[in-house]
Design an enzyme around this catalytic site. Structure first.
Site, mmCIF file in Angstrom:
data_model
loop_
_atom_site.group_PDB
_atom_site.id
_atom_site.type_symbol
_atom_site.label_atom_id
_atom_site.label_comp_id
_atom_site.label_asym_id
_atom_site.label_seq_id
_atom_site.Cartn_x
_atom_site.Cartn_y
_atom_site.Cartn_z
ATOM 1 N N ARG A 114 0.847 -1.202 0.000
ATOM 2 C CA ARG A 114 0.000 0.000 0.000
ATOM 3 C C ARG A 114 0.875 1.242 0.000
ATOM 4 O O ARG A 114 1.683 1.444 0.896
ATOM 5 C CB ARG A 114 -0.909 -0.022 1.239
ATOM 6 N N SER A 115 0.711 2.071 -1.034
ATOM 7 C CA SER A 115 1.453 3.336 -1.059
ATOM 8 C C SER A 115 0.551 4.496 -0.690
ATOM 9 O O SER A 115 0.887 5.312 0.155
ATOM 10 C CB SER A 115 2.109 3.567 -2.422
ATOM 11 N N GLY A 186 3.670 5.292 -5.797
ATOM 12 C CA GLY A 186 3.987 3.917 -6.144
ATOM 13 C C GLY A 186 2.969 3.289 -7.065
ATOM 14 O O GLY A 186 3.299 2.794 -8.143
ATOM 15 N N ILE A 246 7.967 -1.846 -5.470
ATOM 16 C CA ILE A 246 8.620 -0.657 -6.019
ATOM 17 C C ILE A 246 9.131 0.180 -4.855
ATOM 18 O O ILE A 246 8.370 0.534 -3.942
ATOM 19 C CB ILE A 246 7.648 0.179 -6.871
ATOM 20 N N TYR A 485 -7.992 2.015 -12.566
ATOM 21 C CA TYR A 485 -9.385 2.101 -12.129
ATOM 22 C C TYR A 485 -9.937 0.675 -12.038
ATOM 23 O O TYR A 485 -10.835 0.279 -12.775
ATOM 24 C CB TYR A 485 -10.220 2.936 -13.107
#
Length: 542
Positions: A114-115, A186, A246, A485
């Site tokens: 989770r960024s 990210g 990342i 999306y």
């Protein structure tokens, strides 16, 4: 007596843990998976004076709810019925990330990275099987080098932080990315990254020149050369979460004028909205690429007759002066009747505040705010339009919107024009495939503000019904969708199992079209055990 070095000693502890953990599970029924996970973290190599478990919280910690909810953007996925993570690791160093990966593998837990938490289907903080959240919130360092017009941005930084830091160094530099400041870099960049500079400069990924990533074995690749150009290609548009964690992106900044022009005009059906939207389709994708005009189409109540109608907002971003803008619109879109009084001249960084719908006089420091306090429930999806919709079609769409809008709740849309630079970049230059041939992209919205399963089903049914009604007007075979999306309605893989190439085609070809097979081949090389997986992940080739 030989004294073991610290790495060797820890490795032996790790091997002992591997051997004994099945016995621990069977003999200690009261020791829960979260506690096993914490124990596992502390068997992994650690930074000096910083136990890995110190970065983690588990459901029995009083701070667990606040950690979980800090980046839950869609309250649909905050209900008690949703499975909660076994732990949340707020990593501070790469060592913490490596330990988290190792323990998820050991305990057979899925990992969610989770960024910013803006994943539309909550994939970054939910799972139907036991899982752990790796929260990149603390990885938000930004290094700007104006001399060579580049920036290194860690994956947990928000877009607002990126923009603020660029503006603090230069008045004439920017970066082409989204208009929502709280979105995490990210996920945004790995899915493509579009915004109001896209017609001039393309997507975020078209200006990402390097990256750093950690793989499923904890190995860090410090640049594109070490990871391989195929991986670098895949993580730009194919979603980094299917390949590794990342860590950071290297951006090539772009030039903007010291002052830009923004505007927002509103027209109802009675004021000619159907004709204007019909003309917009012909103009917006081919007009001067310094101009980006977004449409927001919403059902509203008429003040006089109390009946429902449609209001269309024309929201513009222009890289130049009002005078040049007016000359362009008079020539190409005179029906808009844009005047100098409609225009606002701003520094680029102030235009970011405008596009984020913050108060007019809000200071630019508001862009540094990363946590929201007014989240709600929603369903959002996407479509691509490749052929102009007739006036009759637009009128039918508007009426369908009204019919699907039990005001004050409503379905509504944003239409974002393609063209310009977007039409010049080949569809296989990056993993993001939706380039030339598209006139605009639609984002569909359905929002509501109270909890409840029945209410959720009601509004989800409305959203799905409206999207089905849009089928005649959008791309076909496949009906394309934007990966950032996410939409589970177009298909998912079986939770907890390795997806197959054929099984994942149901969504893979809609998100990536001809790039899907190449993404799968890269996955087979770089993450061959499919450790980084989700319900809509890239599978290994089987």
């Amino acid at each position: 007596m030989k004294i073991l070095s610290r790495p060797t000693f820890i490795s032996i502890l790790y091997l002992i843990y591997l051997i004994t953990i099945p016995q621990v599970f069977s003999s200690s029924p009261t020791l829960t998976v979260p506690h096993h996970f914490l124990h596992c973290l502390d068997t992994q190599p650690a930074d000096h004076g910083s136990p890995n478990s110190a970065t983690a919280v588990i459901p029995t910690n009083s701070s667990f709810p606040s950690h979980l909810m800090s980046a839950v953007r869609n309250l649909r996925f905050a209900s008690a019925s949703n499975r909660k993570p076994e732990a949340i690791v707020a990593a501070v160093t790469e060592t913490h990330i490596r330990a988290t990966i190792s323990c998820c593998k050991l305990l057979n837990l899925e990992l969610r990275v989770r960024s910013g938490g803006h994943d539309y289907e909550g994939f970054s903080y939910t799972s139907p099987v036991p899982f752990v959240i790796l929260d990149m919130y603390n990885f938000h360092k930004i290094d700007i080098n104006i001399a060579d017009e580049t920036a290194w941005v860690q994956a947990g930084a928000s877009l607002g932080e990126v923009y603020y830091n660029i503006a603090s160094k230069s008045k004439v530099h920017a970066f082409p990315a989204g208009v929502c400041p709280k979105v995490g870099a990210g996920g945004h960049f790995s899915g493509g990254g579009f915004g109001n500079l896209m017609r001039k400069y393309g997507l975020s990924i078209d200006h990402i020149i390097d990256a750093q990533i950690m793989d499923a074995n904890g190995k860090v690749y410090r640049d594109r050369r070490s990871m391989g150009e195929d991986v670098f290609w895949a993580i730009r548009g194919g979603g980094g979460g299917s390949y590794g964690v990342i860590l950071a992106w290297k951006l090539k900044l772009v030039r903007v004028p010291e002052k830009v022009t923004v505007f927002k005009l509103e027209r109802t059906v009675r004021e000619g909205a159907v004709d204007l939207v019909h003309k917009w389709q012909q103009v917006a994708p081919v007009i001067d690429r310094d101009l980006f005009i977004r449409l927001e189409i919403k059902p509203i109540n008429r003040k006089i007759s109390k009946g429902k109608t449609i209001k269309v907002s024309f929201i513009g971003m222009f890289l130049g002066t009002p005078k040049r803008l007016i000359n362009i619109t008079k020539k190409s879109f005179p029906e808009l009747h844009l005047t100098t009084s409609d225009c606002k001249v701003k520094k680029w960084i102030d235009s970011v505040v405008f596009w984020a719908n913050y108060p007019e006089k809000a200071p630019i420091e508001i862009l540094l705010k990363r946590i929201s306090s007014n989240e709600y429930y929603w369903k959002r999806t996407s479509d691509f339009v490749q052929t102009p919709i007739s006036k009759e079609g637009l009128a039918a769409i508007f009426q369908t919107m009204i019919d699907h809008s039990p005001l004050p709740r409503r379905v509504w849309m944003q239409w974002n024009p393609w063209g310009g630079r977007m039409g010049e970049i080949p569809s296989d230059a990056t993993a993001f495939v939706h380039r030339g041939g598209n006139l605009f992209m639609i984002e569909h919205f359905m929002n509501w503000y109270r909890p409840g399963d029945e209410l959720e089903e009601k509004f989800l049914a409305i959203a799905r019904s409206f999207k089905e009604a849009m089928a005649p007007y959008v791309s076909k075979n496949p009906r394309e969708a934007f990966f950032n999306y996410r939409d589970v309605d177009i298909g998912i893989t079986t939770p907890g199992y390795n997806a197959t190439y054929e099984g994942a085609k149901i969504y893979g070809e809609k998100y990536f079209k001809g790039n899907y097979l190449r993404l799968v081949k890269v996955k087979a090389r770089f993450d061959r055990t499919n450790f980084f997986r989700s319900q809509q992940g890239i599978p290994v080739l089987a």
